[in-house]
Design a protein around this motif. Sequence first.
Motif, mmCIF file in Angstrom:
data_model
loop_
_atom_site.group_PDB
_atom_site.id
_atom_site.type_symbol
_atom_site.label_atom_id
_atom_site.label_comp_id
_atom_site.label_asym_id
_atom_site.label_seq_id
_atom_site.Cartn_x
_atom_site.Cartn_y
_atom_site.Cartn_z
ATOM 1 N N ALA A 147 -72.384 5.231 -4.219
ATOM 2 C CA ALA A 147 -71.402 4.941 -5.266
ATOM 3 C C ALA A 147 -72.035 5.068 -6.649
ATOM 4 O O ALA A 147 -71.408 5.567 -7.590
ATOM 5 N N GLY A 148 -73.298 4.617 -6.761
ATOM 6 C CA GLY A 148 -73.987 4.751 -8.044
ATOM 7 C C GLY A 148 -74.111 6.195 -8.470
ATOM 8 O O GLY A 148 -73.934 6.533 -9.643
ATOM 9 N N THR A 149 -74.387 7.080 -7.518
ATOM 10 C CA THR A 149 -74.514 8.501 -7.835
ATOM 11 C C THR A 149 -73.173 9.101 -8.252
ATOM 12 O O THR A 149 -73.093 9.841 -9.232
ATOM 13 N N VAL A 150 -72.118 8.752 -7.520
ATOM 14 C CA VAL A 150 -70.790 9.297 -7.840
ATOM 15 C C VAL A 150 -70.372 8.900 -9.250
ATOM 16 O O VAL A 150 -70.021 9.755 -10.083
ATOM 17 N N PHE A 151 -70.425 7.610 -9.548
ATOM 18 C CA PHE A 151 -69.983 7.150 -10.859
ATOM 19 C C PHE A 151 -71.008 7.476 -11.943
ATOM 20 O O PHE A 151 -70.644 7.632 -13.117
ATOM 21 N N GLY A 152 -72.280 7.586 -11.545
ATOM 22 C CA GLY A 152 -73.282 8.031 -12.504
ATOM 23 C C GLY A 152 -73.019 9.452 -12.966
ATOM 24 O O GLY A 152 -73.126 9.775 -14.154
ATOM 25 N N LEU A 153 -72.664 10.336 -12.026
ATOM 26 C CA LEU A 153 -72.323 11.714 -12.395
ATOM 27 C C LEU A 153 -71.101 11.753 -13.301
ATOM 28 O O LEU A 153 -71.065 12.498 -14.294
ATOM 29 N N LEU A 154 -70.086 10.952 -12.981
ATOM 30 C CA LEU A 154 -68.897 10.905 -13.832
ATOM 31 C C LEU A 154 -69.245 10.404 -15.234
ATOM 32 O O LEU A 154 -68.766 10.929 -16.236
ATOM 33 N N PHE A 155 -70.088 9.374 -15.278
ATOM 34 C CA PHE A 155 -70.460 8.794 -16.572
ATOM 35 C C PHE A 155 -71.223 9.795 -17.423
ATOM 36 O O PHE A 155 -70.944 9.969 -18.619
ATOM 37 N N TYR A 156 -72.209 10.469 -16.842
ATOM 38 C CA TYR A 156 -73.000 11.406 -17.643
ATOM 39 C C TYR A 156 -72.238 12.700 -17.929
ATOM 40 O O TYR A 156 -72.488 13.350 -18.950
ATOM 41 N N ALA A 157 -71.307 13.064 -17.057
ATOM 42 C CA ALA A 157 -70.419 14.182 -17.391
ATOM 43 C C ALA A 157 -69.558 13.819 -18.595
ATOM 44 O O ALA A 157 -69.336 14.642 -19.502
ATOM 45 N N CYS A 158 -69.074 12.575 -18.614
ATOM 46 C CA CYS A 158 -68.310 12.070 -19.756
ATOM 47 C C CYS A 158 -69.164 12.090 -21.019
ATOM 48 O O CYS A 158 -68.715 12.511 -22.089
ATOM 49 N N ALA A 159 -70.425 11.633 -20.907
ATOM 50 C CA ALA A 159 -71.312 11.599 -22.075
ATOM 51 C C ALA A 159 -71.606 13.003 -22.595
ATOM 52 O O ALA A 159 -71.650 13.233 -23.814
ATOM 53 N N ILE A 160 -71.797 13.954 -21.683
ATOM 54 C CA ILE A 160 -72.044 15.340 -22.105
ATOM 55 C C ILE A 160 -70.806 15.907 -22.796
ATOM 56 O O ILE A 160 -70.915 16.601 -23.815
ATOM 57 N N ALA A 161 -69.623 15.616 -22.248
ATOM 58 C CA ALA A 161 -68.387 16.083 -22.891
ATOM 59 C C ALA A 161 -68.242 15.499 -24.293
ATOM 60 O O ALA A 161 -67.864 16.195 -25.240
ATOM 61 N N ALA A 162 -68.563 14.197 -24.436
ATOM 62 C CA ALA A 162 -68.494 13.572 -25.757
ATOM 63 C C ALA A 162 -69.513 14.197 -26.701
ATOM 64 O O ALA A 162 -69.243 14.365 -27.904
ATOM 65 N N PHE A 163 -70.683 14.546 -26.178
ATOM 66 C CA PHE A 163 -71.708 15.200 -27.010
ATOM 67 C C PHE A 163 -71.214 16.565 -27.493
ATOM 68 O O PHE A 163 -71.408 16.922 -28.670
ATOM 69 N N VAL A 164 -70.601 17.321 -26.604
ATOM 70 C CA VAL A 164 -70.062 18.630 -26.995
ATOM 71 C C VAL A 164 -69.013 18.468 -28.087
ATOM 72 O O VAL A 164 -69.039 19.182 -29.101
ATOM 73 N N ASN A 165 -68.103 17.516 -27.913
ATOM 74 C CA ASN A 165 -67.070 17.307 -28.922
ATOM 75 C C ASN A 165 -67.664 16.813 -30.234
ATOM 76 O O ASN A 165 -67.185 17.154 -31.314
ATOM 77 N N GLY A 166 -68.701 15.977 -30.148
ATOM 78 C CA GLY A 166 -69.376 15.545 -31.361
ATOM 79 C C GLY A 166 -70.001 16.713 -32.111
ATOM 80 O O GLY A 166 -69.961 16.775 -33.342
ATOM 81 N N THR A 167 -70.542 17.663 -31.358
ATOM 82 C CA THR A 167 -71.128 18.858 -31.972
ATOM 83 C C THR A 167 -70.055 19.704 -32.651
ATOM 84 O O THR A 167 -70.239 20.204 -33.767
ATOM 85 N N LEU A 168 -68.910 19.882 -31.978
ATOM 86 C CA LEU A 168 -67.806 20.616 -32.583
ATOM 87 C C LEU A 168 -67.305 19.907 -33.838
ATOM 88 O O LEU A 168 -66.998 20.549 -34.863
ATOM 89 N N THR A 169 -67.237 18.563 -33.774
ATOM 90 C CA THR A 169 -66.798 17.789 -34.932
ATOM 91 C C THR A 169 -67.757 17.976 -36.105
ATOM 92 O O THR A 169 -67.321 18.138 -37.254
ATOM 93 N N PHE A 170 -69.055 17.955 -35.815
ATOM 94 C CA PHE A 170 -70.044 18.164 -36.881
ATOM 95 C C PHE A 170 -69.845 19.530 -37.532
ATOM 96 O O PHE A 170 -69.891 19.652 -38.762
ATOM 97 N N GLY A 171 -69.615 20.555 -36.701
ATOM 98 C CA GLY A 171 -69.395 21.887 -37.251
ATOM 99 C C GLY A 171 -68.159 21.964 -38.119
ATOM 100 O O GLY A 171 -68.174 22.557 -39.202
ATOM 101 N N GLY A 172 -67.055 21.340 -37.657
ATOM 102 C CA GLY A 172 -65.821 21.345 -38.436
ATOM 103 C C GLY A 172 -65.958 20.586 -39.744
ATOM 104 O O GLY A 172 -65.495 21.046 -40.799
ATOM 105 N N LEU A 173 -66.609 19.416 -39.709
ATOM 106 C CA LEU A 173 -66.802 18.632 -40.926
ATOM 107 C C LEU A 173 -67.737 19.337 -41.901
ATOM 108 O O LEU A 173 -67.523 19.298 -43.123
ATOM 109 N N ALA A 174 -68.782 19.972 -41.369
ATOM 110 C CA ALA A 174 -69.705 20.712 -42.237
ATOM 111 C C ALA A 174 -68.983 21.852 -42.943
ATOM 112 O O ALA A 174 -69.204 22.106 -44.139
ATOM 113 N N ALA A 175 -68.090 22.535 -42.209
ATOM 114 C CA ALA A 175 -67.320 23.622 -42.817
ATOM 115 C C ALA A 175 -66.384 23.093 -43.902
ATOM 116 O O ALA A 175 -66.272 23.670 -44.992
#
Length: 461
Positions: A95-123
């Motif tokens: 169970a730790g592995t299943v929800f751990g994968l979901l959690f870090y997939a969520c964190a990676i998705a948030a990181f990607v969106n944060g990067t896109l946000t930085f690019g948009g704000l910089a522009a």
Amino acid sequence: MTAAPSGRLRGELGLADVVAQAASGVGPIYSAIVFVPLVTVGASGFGAGGAVPLCILIAAFLLMAVARVFAGFARQVRTPGSLYDYLKLSLGRRAGTVFGLLFYACAIAAFVNGTLTFGGLAATMADHLTGHVLPWWLGALGGLALVALSVSRGITMAVHLQLAISVVSIGAVGLFSAWVLVQSPHLSAVAQAGLLPSAQGHGLAGVMMGLSFAFFMYGGFEGAASLAEECRNPTRAIPRAMILTIWVNAAFYLLTAFAALAGFGADAGRLGGQEMPLLALAADPRYGGPAIEGILMTMTLADVLAMITAGSIAIARGLLCLARDGVLPAAFARTSNGRGVPVMPNLALLGGTAALVAVIRIVTGPVPGQESYMGWFIWIGTFASLNLLIAWCATCIGGFVMGRRPGGGGEMRFCAAIGTVATLAVIGVTLGLLEGSERLVPLASVLLALVGWWAMRPARS
């Protein structure tokens, strides 16, 4: 200073450093600027109206229960896997592995969106200050380069940079918000109506809808746990940092929400119609002007940079823990001998995000501004939001299980029960808001969970 053995993290971080990691992961400036109108009008105009402060306060109390569950685990676990390690302890490795994968997939998705946000704000900022258009993708790649430079210098320099950004940006935006409140003739009306469900909204139902957005204003506090191996006293500092982050951000959000309402004449409709209300107020000659607007834009950009830096730190340590347990290749468990930096996790995260930025640029073509990536942004953000709620809910269930064990304590069970009910309710609201391709997000989460479950299947003898 001695070198860190390969695969081990090193550091001598204190409470202030851990608070900086947690607070930066939340992104208080960005959250205050972007989520306030979402709480106000919700989806399709159905939101909390002028009762935004009430939603922020209720969300803080509910998330405090979740944070106390995390803090309870942090007092027992000294590894940087955060939710992954917590659920291994309470619900088992599979169970730790299943929800751990979901959690870090969520964190990676948030990181990607944060990067896109930085690019948009910089522009946007480049256009505002110089009149020249900066391609959003170039800004995004520049943000990734800054994150890479920060994390490559070691954890101490990275969190000190986050701490400096947090203090300066929260101070600047807080002072501006206080100035708006002092200057506005609508302060008394806002103060009376801001904590009432009927304040230009849809009553209690509108508050519940706004609450589903207010929850995400606190997402990221759990990132403090990623510093467990690099903190002098993790079982003391990390729980304190998580709880302190919730309350400090709640106070800051209340100040900015009251300021936004007062600045727009206590008119929830006008406030909800603004994409970034505080920046709009900063441009208003009654409260600021071009210089003040430029300062707040700079603070917002710096806050997003600190947010994605904190995300990178937490994700890298999570991937390292997964590799230590054999879920990921062993190369992800190695660190640099000089500074104890997780090399492969950082390379994979930053390189993969840069590649995705390139793919989005190629697919969308040379469309100026944020419009070019907004479809991707919404889908990725929905994936991150839903899986963050699932991860919080799973941790609360694990906390309830731990609370029932000998020595678990009634407080753990009580907070876990509140957190479970609250997160399940917001998950239900979130699922009801999905439209179009967003309806594929739950399917993606289920498929990822099945992959984790299959990967941890017992080996045949």
